[in-house]
Design a protein around this motif. Structure first.
Motif, PDB file in Angstrom:
ATOM      1  N   PHE A  92      -7.997  -2.156  -5.187  1.00 60.84           N
ATOM      2  CA  PHE A  92      -7.501  -3.387  -4.910  1.00 60.84           C
ATOM      3  C   PHE A  92      -6.430  -3.540  -6.148  1.00 60.84           C
ATOM      4  O   PHE A  92      -5.512  -4.063  -5.998  1.00 60.84           O
ATOM      5  CB  PHE A  92      -8.397  -4.503  -4.798  1.00 60.84           C
ATOM      6  CG  PHE A  92      -7.767  -5.503  -4.340  1.00 60.84           C
ATOM      7  CD1 PHE A  92      -7.495  -5.825  -2.809  1.00 60.84           C
ATOM      8  CD2 PHE A  92      -7.367  -6.836  -4.910  1.00 60.84           C
ATOM      9  CE1 PHE A  92      -6.655  -6.718  -2.396  1.00 60.84           C
ATOM     10  CE2 PHE A  92      -6.723  -7.870  -4.640  1.00 60.84           C
ATOM     11  CZ  PHE A  92      -6.365  -7.925  -3.125  1.00 60.84           C
ATOM     12  N   ASP A  93      -7.090  -2.951  -7.535  1.00 65.96           N
ATOM     13  CA  ASP A  93      -6.175  -3.361  -8.524  1.00 65.96           C
ATOM     14  C   ASP A  93      -4.913  -2.226  -8.562  1.00 65.96           C
ATOM     15  O   ASP A  93      -3.844  -2.891  -8.902  1.00 65.96           O
ATOM     16  CB  ASP A  93      -7.012  -2.860  -9.826  1.00 65.96           C
ATOM     17  CG  ASP A  93      -7.912  -3.660 -10.193  1.00 65.96           C
ATOM     18  OD1 ASP A  93      -8.111  -4.690  -9.782  1.00 65.96           O
ATOM     19  OD2 ASP A  93      -8.819  -3.398 -11.319  1.00 65.96           O
ATOM     20  N   ARG A 120       1.041  -1.974  -7.398  1.00 68.57           N
ATOM     21  CA  ARG A 120       2.086  -1.540  -6.467  1.00 68.57           C
ATOM     22  C   ARG A 120       2.987  -2.790  -6.175  1.00 68.57           C
ATOM     23  O   ARG A 120       4.239  -2.807  -6.245  1.00 68.57           O
ATOM     24  CB  ARG A 120       1.707  -0.630  -5.520  1.00 68.57           C
ATOM     25  CG  ARG A 120       1.162   0.567  -5.873  1.00 68.57           C
ATOM     26  CD  ARG A 120       0.846   1.423  -4.618  1.00 68.57           C
ATOM     27  NE  ARG A 120      -0.079   2.594  -5.009  1.00 68.57           N
ATOM     28  CZ  ARG A 120      -0.655   3.421  -4.175  1.00 68.57           C
ATOM     29  NH1 ARG A 120      -0.678   3.278  -3.102  1.00 68.57           N
ATOM     30  NH2 ARG A 120      -1.293   4.293  -4.968  1.00 68.57           N
ATOM     31  N   ILE A 121       2.149  -3.809  -5.603  1.00 66.96           N
ATOM     32  CA  ILE A 121       3.148  -4.930  -5.365  1.00 66.96           C
ATOM     33  C   ILE A 121       3.785  -5.492  -6.489  1.00 66.96           C
ATOM     34  O   ILE A 121       4.933  -6.066  -6.231  1.00 66.96           O
ATOM     35  CB  ILE A 121       2.200  -6.107  -4.639  1.00 66.96           C
ATOM     36  CG1 ILE A 121       1.310  -5.592  -3.373  1.00 66.96           C
ATOM     37  CG2 ILE A 121       2.841  -7.534  -4.530  1.00 66.96           C
ATOM     38  CD1 ILE A 121       0.467  -6.558  -2.656  1.00 66.96           C
ATOM     39  N   ARG A 122       3.559  -5.740  -7.743  1.00 68.79           N
ATOM     40  CA  ARG A 122       3.992  -6.025  -8.914  1.00 68.79           C
ATOM     41  C   ARG A 122       5.217  -5.222  -9.396  1.00 68.79           C
ATOM     42  O   ARG A 122       6.234  -5.986  -9.764  1.00 68.79           O
ATOM     43  CB  ARG A 122       3.199  -6.394  -9.856  1.00 68.79           C
ATOM     44  CG  ARG A 122       2.036  -7.453  -9.590  1.00 68.79           C
ATOM     45  CD  ARG A 122       1.361  -8.052 -10.991  1.00 68.79           C
ATOM     46  NE  ARG A 122       0.537  -9.319 -10.421  1.00 68.79           N
ATOM     47  CZ  ARG A 122       0.959 -10.239 -10.450  1.00 68.79           C
ATOM     48  NH1 ARG A 122       2.023 -10.578 -10.569  1.00 68.79           N
ATOM     49  NH2 ARG A 122       0.126 -11.384  -9.853  1.00 68.79           N
ATOM     50  N   SER A 123       4.864  -3.841  -9.076  1.00 67.78           N
ATOM     51  CA  SER A 123       5.848  -2.758  -9.447  1.00 67.78           C
ATOM     52  C   SER A 123       6.983  -3.071  -8.900  1.00 67.78           C
ATOM     53  O   SER A 123       8.199  -2.721  -9.429  1.00 67.78           O
ATOM     54  CB  SER A 123       5.193  -1.559  -9.614  1.00 67.78           C
ATOM     55  OG  SER A 123       5.327  -1.012  -8.267  1.00 67.78           O
ATOM     56  N   VAL A 183       0.855  -1.331  -0.010  1.00 70.13           N
ATOM     57  CA  VAL A 183      -0.126  -0.049  -0.048  1.00 70.13           C
ATOM     58  C   VAL A 183       0.793   1.579  -0.239  1.00 70.13           C
ATOM     59  O   VAL A 183       0.394   2.160  -0.326  1.00 70.13           O
ATOM     60  CB  VAL A 183      -1.033  -0.023   1.071  1.00 70.13           C
ATOM     61  CG1 VAL A 183      -0.362   0.235   2.549  1.00 70.13           C
ATOM     62  CG2 VAL A 183      -2.136   1.003   1.116  1.00 70.13           C
ATOM     63  N   GLY A 184       2.214   1.122   0.426  1.00 72.82           N
ATOM     64  CA  GLY A 184       3.208   2.061   0.443  1.00 72.82           C
ATOM     65  C   GLY A 184       3.417   2.572   1.762  1.00 72.82           C
ATOM     66  O   GLY A 184       4.066   3.649   1.910  1.00 72.82           O
ATOM     67  N   LYS A 185       3.286   1.657   2.709  1.00 71.27           N
ATOM     68  CA  LYS A 185       3.728   2.083   4.220  1.00 71.27           C
ATOM     69  C   LYS A 185       5.057   2.474   4.284  1.00 71.27           C
ATOM     70  O   LYS A 185       5.560   3.264   4.868  1.00 71.27           O
ATOM     71  CB  LYS A 185       3.271   1.001   5.222  1.00 71.27           C
ATOM     72  CG  LYS A 185       1.873   0.629   5.071  1.00 71.27           C
ATOM     73  CD  LYS A 185       1.703  -0.597   6.216  1.00 71.27           C
ATOM     74  CE  LYS A 185       2.446  -1.755   5.984  1.00 71.27           C
ATOM     75  NZ  LYS A 185       1.987  -2.521   4.864  1.00 71.27           N
TER      76      LYS A 185
END
Ligand SMILES: Nc1nc2c(ncn2[C@@H]2O[C@H](COP(=O)(O)OP(=O)(O)O)[C@@H](O)[C@H]2O)c(=O)[nH]1
Ligand SMILES: Nc1ncnc2c1ncn2[C@@H]1O[C@H](COP(=O)(O)OP(=O)(O)O)[C@@H](O)[C@H]1O
Length: 199
Positions: free
Chosen positions: A142-143, A148-151, A31-33
């Motif tokens: 969610f998309d 972000r997780i994949r990037s 999420v960017g934490k």
């Protein structure tokens, strides 16, 4: 000169916590934490970031003692048995924990201490330290979270799948926490966190 007393002799854990403040930043993986946390620390070097202990392998570029303390499962289990963690959890097949003493000491000395941890650990902190302030970071969708997780491209397909499954569950828990912040535009989210902490 002031005599230096061992912290343990001054106050109980709860009393020590009331002398400073504990902030919990939580939310799903990706999420960017971590990115928000790093920017926050750059802007506010007076904050104390608690470096966690983990059994996960270091990712390229991660530094032992700065990003995490990387240790074996057996060492983690030993520290756990010795009561060395303020909270801990198993996440995506690895253990993560917050070292107890450094956090309590920093709070005692009046620092704002920030933990960046997953849901189960955040729940433990809420239960043991009701005076802690908890912030849940949400993705805009969610998309976008999956993107972000994949990037980041640093996890295996299996690890990504585990994180996404867990993320769906974690997002449902957002309302358990004091403040919810959507990390859509990065600067806006960072400013929102600053407002909560400093204004
Ligand atoms: N409970 C707990 N969770 C932690 C701790 N340190 C990190 N985490 C969380 O563990 C999860 C996985 O962390 P990591 O493997 O670094 O992956 P990433 O956050 O997805 O980049 C994240 O949600 C972290 O916030 C800790 O000390 N305790
Ligand atoms: N507001 C944002 N908009 C777009 N991408 C972002 C935003 N915040 C973070 N990211 C990116 O998302 C990815 C996951 O961020 P990270 O900080 O590693 O998440 P977490 O620590 O929650 O797992 C990184 O590539 C990061 O640069």
């Amino acid at each position: 000169m002031m005599p230096v007393l061992p912290i343990q002799s001054i106050a109980t854990t709860e009393e020590r916590l009331h002398l400073g403040r504990l902030i919990v930043l939580t939310g799903p993986s990706g999420v960017g934490k971590g990115t928000l946390m790093r920017s926050l620390l750059k802007r506010h070097p007076e904050l104390y970031y608690s470096v966690s202990v983990t059994t996960r392998s270091p990712r390229p570029g991660e530094i032992d003692g700065k990003d995490y303390y990387f240790i074996s499962r057996s060492k983690f289990e030993q520290l756990l048995a010795e009561g060395e963690f303020l909270e801990w959890a198993e996440f995506a097949g690895n253990y993560y924990g917050t070292p107890r003493e450094p956090v309590l000491n920093q709070i005692h000395f009046g620092k704002l201490v920030v933990l960046e941890i997953e849901l189960e650990g955040a729940r433990q902190i809420r239960a043991s330290f009701p005076s802690a302030l908890s912030i849940f970071i949400l993705p805009p969708s969610f998309d976008e979270l999956e993107k972000r997780i994949r990037s980041r491209a640093q996890d295996s397909e299996e690890a990504i799948a585990r994180r996404l499954l867990r993320a769906q569950e974690e997002i449902k828990a957002a309302n358990e926490f004091d403040i919810q912040i959507v990390n859509d535009d990065f600067e806006t989210a960072l400013n929102d966190i600053e407002t909560v902490l400093f204004k």
